[in-house]
Design a protein around this motif. Structure first.
Motif, PDB file in Angstrom:
ATOM      1  N   GLU A  80       1.619   7.100 -19.207  1.00  0.00           N
ATOM      2  CA  GLU A  80       1.060   5.767 -19.387  1.00  0.00           C
ATOM      3  C   GLU A  80       1.322   5.359 -20.836  1.00  0.00           C
ATOM      4  O   GLU A  80       0.983   6.087 -21.758  1.00  0.00           O
ATOM      5  CB  GLU A  80      -0.437   5.819 -19.110  1.00  0.00           C
ATOM      6  CG  GLU A  80      -1.172   4.540 -19.349  1.00  0.00           C
ATOM      7  CD  GLU A  80      -2.671   4.702 -19.111  1.00  0.00           C
ATOM      8  OE1 GLU A  80      -3.426   3.990 -19.768  1.00  0.00           O
ATOM      9  OE2 GLU A  80      -3.066   5.533 -18.279  1.00  0.00           O
ATOM     10  N   ASP A  83       1.584  -0.621 -25.460  1.00  0.00           N
ATOM     11  CA  ASP A  83       2.216  -1.143 -26.667  1.00  0.00           C
ATOM     12  C   ASP A  83       1.530  -2.448 -27.026  1.00  0.00           C
ATOM     13  O   ASP A  83       1.286  -3.279 -26.150  1.00  0.00           O
ATOM     14  CB  ASP A  83       3.712  -1.356 -26.423  1.00  0.00           C
ATOM     15  CG  ASP A  83       4.456  -1.752 -27.679  1.00  0.00           C
ATOM     16  OD1 ASP A  83       3.990  -1.409 -28.777  1.00  0.00           O
ATOM     17  OD2 ASP A  83       5.508  -2.402 -27.552  1.00  0.00           O
ATOM     18  N   ILE A 101       1.349  -4.620 -23.762  1.00  0.00           N
ATOM     19  CA  ILE A 101       2.234  -4.217 -22.666  1.00  0.00           C
ATOM     20  C   ILE A 101       1.782  -2.841 -22.210  1.00  0.00           C
ATOM     21  O   ILE A 101       1.719  -1.901 -22.996  1.00  0.00           O
ATOM     22  CB  ILE A 101       3.703  -4.174 -23.116  1.00  0.00           C
ATOM     23  CG1 ILE A 101       4.129  -5.536 -23.659  1.00  0.00           C
ATOM     24  CG2 ILE A 101       4.599  -3.724 -21.969  1.00  0.00           C
ATOM     25  CD1 ILE A 101       5.437  -5.515 -24.404  1.00  0.00           C
ATOM     26  N   SER A 103       2.450   0.111 -19.323  1.00  0.00           N
ATOM     27  CA  SER A 103       3.362   0.570 -18.271  1.00  0.00           C
ATOM     28  C   SER A 103       3.018   2.003 -17.876  1.00  0.00           C
ATOM     29  O   SER A 103       2.517   2.782 -18.689  1.00  0.00           O
ATOM     30  CB  SER A 103       4.822   0.479 -18.727  1.00  0.00           C
ATOM     31  OG  SER A 103       5.050   1.320 -19.830  1.00  0.00           O
ATOM     32  N   ASP A 105       4.748   5.270 -15.604  1.00  0.00           N
ATOM     33  CA  ASP A 105       5.827   5.875 -14.832  1.00  0.00           C
ATOM     34  C   ASP A 105       5.198   6.744 -13.745  1.00  0.00           C
ATOM     35  O   ASP A 105       4.246   7.483 -14.008  1.00  0.00           O
ATOM     36  CB  ASP A 105       6.713   6.741 -15.723  1.00  0.00           C
ATOM     37  CG  ASP A 105       7.465   5.925 -16.748  1.00  0.00           C
ATOM     38  OD1 ASP A 105       7.614   4.708 -16.555  1.00  0.00           O
ATOM     39  OD2 ASP A 105       7.913   6.509 -17.760  1.00  0.00           O
ATOM     40  N   SER A 121       8.636   2.678 -12.443  1.00  0.00           N
ATOM     41  CA  SER A 121       7.515   2.342 -13.327  1.00  0.00           C
ATOM     42  C   SER A 121       6.915   1.017 -12.907  1.00  0.00           C
ATOM     43  O   SER A 121       7.563   0.192 -12.276  1.00  0.00           O
ATOM     44  CB  SER A 121       7.980   2.275 -14.783  1.00  0.00           C
ATOM     45  OG  SER A 121       8.880   1.215 -14.966  1.00  0.00           O
ATOM     46  N   ARG A 123       4.760  -2.162 -14.695  1.00  0.00           N
ATOM     47  CA  ARG A 123       4.558  -2.698 -16.040  1.00  0.00           C
ATOM     48  C   ARG A 123       3.853  -4.036 -15.949  1.00  0.00           C
ATOM     49  O   ARG A 123       4.131  -4.835 -15.061  1.00  0.00           O
ATOM     50  CB  ARG A 123       5.910  -2.862 -16.718  1.00  0.00           C
ATOM     51  CG  ARG A 123       5.844  -3.404 -18.089  1.00  0.00           C
ATOM     52  CD  ARG A 123       7.221  -3.514 -18.676  1.00  0.00           C
ATOM     53  NE  ARG A 123       7.112  -4.205 -19.937  1.00  0.00           N
ATOM     54  CZ  ARG A 123       8.072  -4.895 -20.499  1.00  0.00           C
ATOM     55  NH1 ARG A 123       9.240  -4.964 -19.900  1.00  0.00           N
ATOM     56  NH2 ARG A 123       7.889  -5.488 -21.633  1.00  0.00           N
ATOM     57  N   SER A 125       2.094  -7.180 -18.723  1.00  0.00           N
ATOM     58  CA  SER A 125       1.860  -7.612 -20.106  1.00  0.00           C
ATOM     59  C   SER A 125       0.927  -8.815 -20.114  1.00  0.00           C
ATOM     60  O   SER A 125       0.932  -9.629 -19.189  1.00  0.00           O
ATOM     61  CB  SER A 125       3.177  -7.954 -20.794  1.00  0.00           C
ATOM     62  OG  SER A 125       3.788  -9.054 -20.184  1.00  0.00           O
ATOM     63  N   LEU A 153      -2.627  -3.155 -12.593  1.00  0.00           N
ATOM     64  CA  LEU A 153      -1.553  -2.170 -12.527  1.00  0.00           C
ATOM     65  C   LEU A 153      -1.821  -1.162 -11.409  1.00  0.00           C
ATOM     66  O   LEU A 153      -0.928  -0.830 -10.629  1.00  0.00           O
ATOM     67  CB  LEU A 153      -1.437  -1.456 -13.874  1.00  0.00           C
ATOM     68  CG  LEU A 153      -0.177  -0.683 -14.167  1.00  0.00           C
ATOM     69  CD1 LEU A 153       1.036  -1.611 -14.151  1.00  0.00           C
ATOM     70  CD2 LEU A 153      -0.282  -0.017 -15.517  1.00  0.00           C
ATOM     71  N   THR A 179      10.919  -2.191 -12.107  1.00  0.00           N
ATOM     72  CA  THR A 179       9.843  -2.664 -12.963  1.00  0.00           C
ATOM     73  C   THR A 179       9.314  -3.961 -12.397  1.00  0.00           C
ATOM     74  O   THR A 179      10.078  -4.819 -12.004  1.00  0.00           O
ATOM     75  CB  THR A 179      10.365  -2.902 -14.398  1.00  0.00           C
ATOM     76  OG1 THR A 179      10.935  -1.698 -14.872  1.00  0.00           O
ATOM     77  CG2 THR A 179       9.243  -3.335 -15.302  1.00  0.00           C
ATOM     78  N   GLU A 181       6.391  -7.107 -13.072  1.00  0.00           N
ATOM     79  CA  GLU A 181       5.476  -7.711 -14.033  1.00  0.00           C
ATOM     80  C   GLU A 181       4.575  -8.645 -13.304  1.00  0.00           C
ATOM     81  O   GLU A 181       4.839  -9.192 -12.317  1.00  0.00           O
ATOM     82  CB  GLU A 181       6.239  -8.444 -15.108  1.00  0.00           C
ATOM     83  CG  GLU A 181       6.990  -7.471 -15.995  1.00  0.00           C
ATOM     84  CD  GLU A 181       7.534  -8.137 -17.227  1.00  0.00           C
ATOM     85  OE1 GLU A 181       6.815  -8.920 -17.861  1.00  0.00           O
ATOM     86  OE2 GLU A 181       8.667  -7.871 -17.556  1.00  0.00           O
TER      87      GLU A 181
END
Length: 181
Positions: A80, A83, A101, A103, A105, A121, A123, A125, A153, A179, A181
């Motif tokens: 995990e 950022d 952000i 994310s 995996d 993953s 992700r 934001s 998430l 990915t 979003e």
């Protein structure tokens, strides 16, 4: 006359397929499928995303097992990453907004093999405003945004797992990354 118009509007709204997200009347169809047995393996068993996953299990009709069986899925939460970066600067040259952000995996497998590519993953934001004059309030807002992000998430991962559970096993060794979003 107003009551008749209101009833007609409500009927036409339901007839077009509109519904509240998560409502039983056609909301999340993946949550309405048969129960699914799953084993969760994580490096940090008490991470906030794992806790959010476990809170959502009843809504998605997922039973958590302690050991894999021939019909269960294994969800391996690999890492995990959070950022945080500056998203905006005010006229006083101080940060006025941050972007977070988050994310994760993960991979999903069953007794026959791996069901997801190696580098799968999820992700998400979000951006929030930061007020230098109210640092305590900004910290609370950041914590609230992070909590909502983790829940979203986790929900995204569970929807993918429910969807993946009906797909065939991946046999090629080529890594791929997905990915959302």
């Amino acid at each position: 006359m107003k009551k008749i118009i209101a009833v007609l509007l409500i009927l036409s709204l339901s007839a077009c397929g509109w519904h509240l997200r998560g409502s039983a009347a056609g909301g999340d169809k993946l949550a309405m499928t048969a129960p699914l047995d799953i084993v969760v393996i994580a490096t940090d068993d008490h991470s906030p995303v794992i806790n959010s996953l476990r809170q959502l299990f009843p809504a998605y009709k997922i039973n958590e097992l302690t050991a894999p069986t021939s019909t269960s899925l294994t969800l391996v939460m690999e890492r995990e990453i959070m950022d945080k970066r500056t998203a905006g600067v005010g006229s006083d040259a101080l940060t006025s907004a941050y972007e977070i952000i988050l994310s994760v995996d993960y991979r999903v497998s069953n007794a026959q093999g791996i069901l997801t590519p190696r580098n799968t993953s999820a992700r998400i934001s979000r951006t929030y405003n930061y007020n230098v004059n109210n640092a305590n309030g900004a910290a609370q807002e950041e914590e609230l945004v992070l909590r909502e992000m983790r829940r979203e998430l986790a929900s995204s991962i569970l929807r993918r797992v429910k969807n993946i559970s009906t797909k065939p096993v991946i046999t090629s060794a080529t890594p791929a990354s997905t990915t959302a979003e």
